[in-house]
Design a protein around this motif. Structure first.
Motif, mmCIF file in Angstrom:
data_model
loop_
_atom_site.group_PDB
_atom_site.id
_atom_site.type_symbol
_atom_site.label_atom_id
_atom_site.label_comp_id
_atom_site.label_asym_id
_atom_site.label_seq_id
_atom_site.Cartn_x
_atom_site.Cartn_y
_atom_site.Cartn_z
ATOM 1 N N ILE A 153 0.836 -1.211 0.000
ATOM 2 C CA ILE A 153 0.000 0.000 0.000
ATOM 3 C C ILE A 153 0.862 1.249 0.000
ATOM 4 N N TRP A 154 1.902 1.270 0.849
ATOM 5 C CA TRP A 154 2.766 2.444 0.906
ATOM 6 C C TRP A 154 3.604 2.585 -0.354
ATOM 7 N N ARG A 155 3.888 1.506 -1.021
ATOM 8 C CA ARG A 155 4.608 1.602 -2.291
ATOM 9 C C ARG A 155 3.768 2.353 -3.319
ATOM 10 N N LEU A 156 2.450 2.139 -3.272
ATOM 11 C CA LEU A 156 1.557 2.895 -4.148
ATOM 12 C C LEU A 156 1.474 4.359 -3.721
ATOM 13 N N PHE A 157 1.459 4.590 -2.397
ATOM 14 C CA PHE A 157 1.428 5.972 -1.909
ATOM 15 C C PHE A 157 2.680 6.737 -2.342
ATOM 16 N N PHE A 158 3.812 6.031 -2.410
ATOM 17 C CA PHE A 158 5.087 6.673 -2.731
ATOM 18 C C PHE A 158 5.313 6.817 -4.244
ATOM 19 N N TYR A 159 4.287 6.649 -5.021
ATOM 20 C CA TYR A 159 4.440 6.784 -6.477
ATOM 21 C C TYR A 159 5.038 8.148 -6.797
ATOM 22 N N TRP A 178 8.123 14.667 -4.885
ATOM 23 C CA TRP A 178 9.305 13.982 -4.388
ATOM 24 C C TRP A 178 9.326 12.560 -4.938
ATOM 25 N N GLU A 179 10.512 11.975 -4.891
ATOM 26 C CA GLU A 179 10.677 10.619 -5.425
ATOM 27 C C GLU A 179 10.586 9.540 -4.350
ATOM 28 N N TYR A 180 10.692 9.910 -3.084
ATOM 29 C CA TYR A 180 10.523 8.983 -1.961
ATOM 30 C C TYR A 180 11.446 7.772 -2.105
ATOM 31 N N ILE A 181 10.866 6.568 -2.234
ATOM 32 C CA ILE A 181 11.667 5.340 -2.251
ATOM 33 C C ILE A 181 12.394 5.146 -3.577
ATOM 34 N N SER A 183 14.464 7.362 -4.882
ATOM 35 C CA SER A 183 15.670 8.193 -4.875
ATOM 36 C C SER A 183 16.618 7.694 -3.794
ATOM 37 N N THR A 184 17.903 7.694 -4.092
ATOM 38 C CA THR A 184 18.894 7.252 -3.103
ATOM 39 C C THR A 184 18.991 8.213 -1.923
ATOM 40 N N ASP A 185 18.527 9.436 -2.076
ATOM 41 C CA ASP A 185 18.612 10.419 -0.997
ATOM 42 C C ASP A 185 17.479 10.292 0.010
ATOM 43 N N THR A 186 16.330 9.828 -0.424
ATOM 44 C CA THR A 186 15.146 9.802 0.454
ATOM 45 C C THR A 186 14.599 8.400 0.693
ATOM 46 N N SER A 187 15.175 7.381 0.077
ATOM 47 C CA SER A 187 14.599 6.035 0.180
ATOM 48 C C SER A 187 14.659 5.493 1.610
ATOM 49 N N LEU A 188 15.804 5.639 2.271
ATOM 50 C CA LEU A 188 15.942 5.089 3.625
ATOM 51 C C LEU A 188 15.019 5.807 4.601
ATOM 52 N N VAL A 189 14.885 7.114 4.468
ATOM 53 C CA VAL A 189 13.983 7.870 5.338
ATOM 54 C C VAL A 189 12.530 7.458 5.091
ATOM 55 N N SER A 190 12.188 7.211 3.833
ATOM 56 C CA SER A 190 10.816 6.792 3.511
ATOM 57 C C SER A 190 10.491 5.440 4.131
ATOM 58 N N VAL A 191 11.429 4.492 4.044
ATOM 59 C CA VAL A 191 11.217 3.190 4.673
ATOM 60 C C VAL A 191 11.112 3.340 6.189
ATOM 61 N N MET A 192 11.926 4.210 6.764
ATOM 62 C CA MET A 192 11.874 4.473 8.202
ATOM 63 C C MET A 192 10.513 5.024 8.610
ATOM 64 N N PHE A 193 9.954 5.899 7.805
ATOM 65 C CA PHE A 193 8.640 6.467 8.100
ATOM 66 C C PHE A 193 7.572 5.383 8.137
ATOM 67 N N VAL A 263 11.231 -3.581 3.971
ATOM 68 C CA VAL A 263 12.290 -3.148 3.063
ATOM 69 C C VAL A 263 12.219 -3.935 1.755
ATOM 70 N N TYR A 264 12.018 -5.240 1.865
ATOM 71 C CA TYR A 264 11.978 -6.076 0.667
ATOM 72 C C TYR A 264 10.790 -5.726 -0.223
ATOM 73 N N VAL A 265 9.622 -5.465 0.378
ATOM 74 C CA VAL A 265 8.434 -5.145 -0.410
ATOM 75 C C VAL A 265 8.532 -3.753 -1.008
ATOM 76 N N LEU A 266 9.030 -2.791 -0.235
ATOM 77 C CA LEU A 266 9.071 -1.411 -0.706
ATOM 78 C C LEU A 266 10.155 -1.183 -1.748
ATOM 79 N N THR A 267 11.361 -1.630 -1.472
ATOM 80 C CA THR A 267 12.494 -1.286 -2.336
ATOM 81 C C THR A 267 13.317 -2.480 -2.779
ATOM 82 N N GLY A 268 13.231 -3.605 -2.081
ATOM 83 C CA GLY A 268 14.095 -4.734 -2.407
ATOM 84 C C GLY A 268 15.564 -4.467 -2.122
ATOM 85 N N GLY A 269 15.841 -3.441 -1.305
ATOM 86 C CA GLY A 269 17.217 -3.063 -1.004
ATOM 87 C C GLY A 269 17.740 -1.926 -1.864
#
Length: 323
Positions: A153-159, A178-181, A183-193, A263-269
């Protein structure tokens, strides 16, 4: 003369032993042997299915993982014993070191964020009003939902496009997109959120249980002394919640170090390994690179770190309680 009654549970001491005094009566404690009956084994019969499941699906695989960590696993060719070479390889591997840093950052951010938000939610939802049960249940829903579903669901929100859900919302205040997950600059913060959003209600429930045990007279005494609301929270609420906070820190730290599903569902690393954590690195090593020995060594190292952390926190808590 001393006489011991054989039919009772008393012992009479006569004038010879007591020096001519009155007769004294002392109870005699008899150790009764516990007889083994059918009722003795009934609790074990109920525990046996759960113990068997734990043995087959947890403890035996754990032992096999420890064994494999000492081998170079070669399916159909025979494993080669390499000792602690796999551990040395992991500790020197740049990808594992980067993943460990991401894990610590993610675990620390999720732990602190979830505890702070859970604490303020507990303060807002504390009380005995009948209508609060619905609000508490609604807030607690992210905890009972499947992590994979939440991640999707959050992966869709982060479109990342302007018509994405979150980008559409922040565009109302002139921000984004924003690019959220992505982008290399905001991906970790987005997963943390996402982790904070999921785990804060769980912390809220434990803190609510701790707040229920605080004596209200302490708040009244602090108010009479002229303490403000922040002062009452700092000097009364937080010290009383110290045991709960210790438990929360332990659980949250273990949970953060073992983070994988979201992490695996959102970005796969990704992207470019910017959200690669220890567990995703172990997964990639085992199932994509077919290095089961290295992956097993990584899992054992994570287990040892978790064990040391848990024992250290419990030792510190008992030491504080003993003072």
């Amino acid at each position: 003369m001393t006489a011991v009654q054989s039919l009772g549970d008393t012992r009479d001491v006569g004038s010879t032993a007591s020096g001519g005094g009155a007769v004294e009566t002392h109870p005699v404690r008899r150790r009764r042997r516990r007889r083994l009956t059918g009722a003795t084994f009934v609790p074990w019969l109920f525990l046996f299915p759960a113990a068997l499941i734990f043995l087959v699906f947890k403890f035996i695989p754990m032992a096999e993982g420890i064994r494999l960590s000492l081998f170079e696993v070669r399916p159909f060719l025979g494993d080669i014993f390499v000792g602690f070479k796999n551990y040395a390889t992991i500790l020197q591997d740049e990808k594992f070191l980067t993943a460990s840093w991401h894990t610590l950052v993610l675990a620390g951010g999720q732990t602190v964020g979830a505890m702070v938000i859970g604490f303020f939610l507990a303060l807002l939802l504390e009380g005995h009003t009948k209508s609060l049960w619905f609000v508490r249940s609604a807030v607690f829903l992210p905890v009972v939902a499947a992590t994979a579903v939440i991640g999707e669901i959050w992966r869709l929100f982060f479109y990342p496009a302007p018509e994405g859900f979150l980008n559409e919302l922040i565009s109302w205040v002139g921000l984004g997109p924003w690019e959220y997950i992505h982008s290399t600059d905001t991906s970790l913060v987005s997963v943390m959120f996402v982790g904070i959003w999921k785990h804060a209600p769980y912390d809220m429930v434990l803190i609510l249980a701790g707040l229920a045990g605080i004596d209200r007279q302490q708040y009244e005494a602090a108010a009479i002394d002229g303490a403000t609301t922040p002062q009452r929270i700092w000097n009364v609420t937080l010290p009383a919640l110290r045991p709960v906070i210790t438990i929360l820190l332990t659980l949250a730290a273990i949970r953060g170090l073992r983070v994988f599903t979201e992490v695996y569902v959102l970005t796969g690393g990704g992207p470019a390994g910017s959200t690669d954590v220890w567990m995703t690195r172990v997964y990639t090593t085992a199932f994509e690179q077919s290095e089961a020995g290295l992956a097993s060594a990584g899992s054992v190292l994570l287990f040892l770190v978790t064990l040391i952390l848990t024992v250290s926190v419990q030792w510190y808590r008992r030491r504080r309680e003993a003072r």
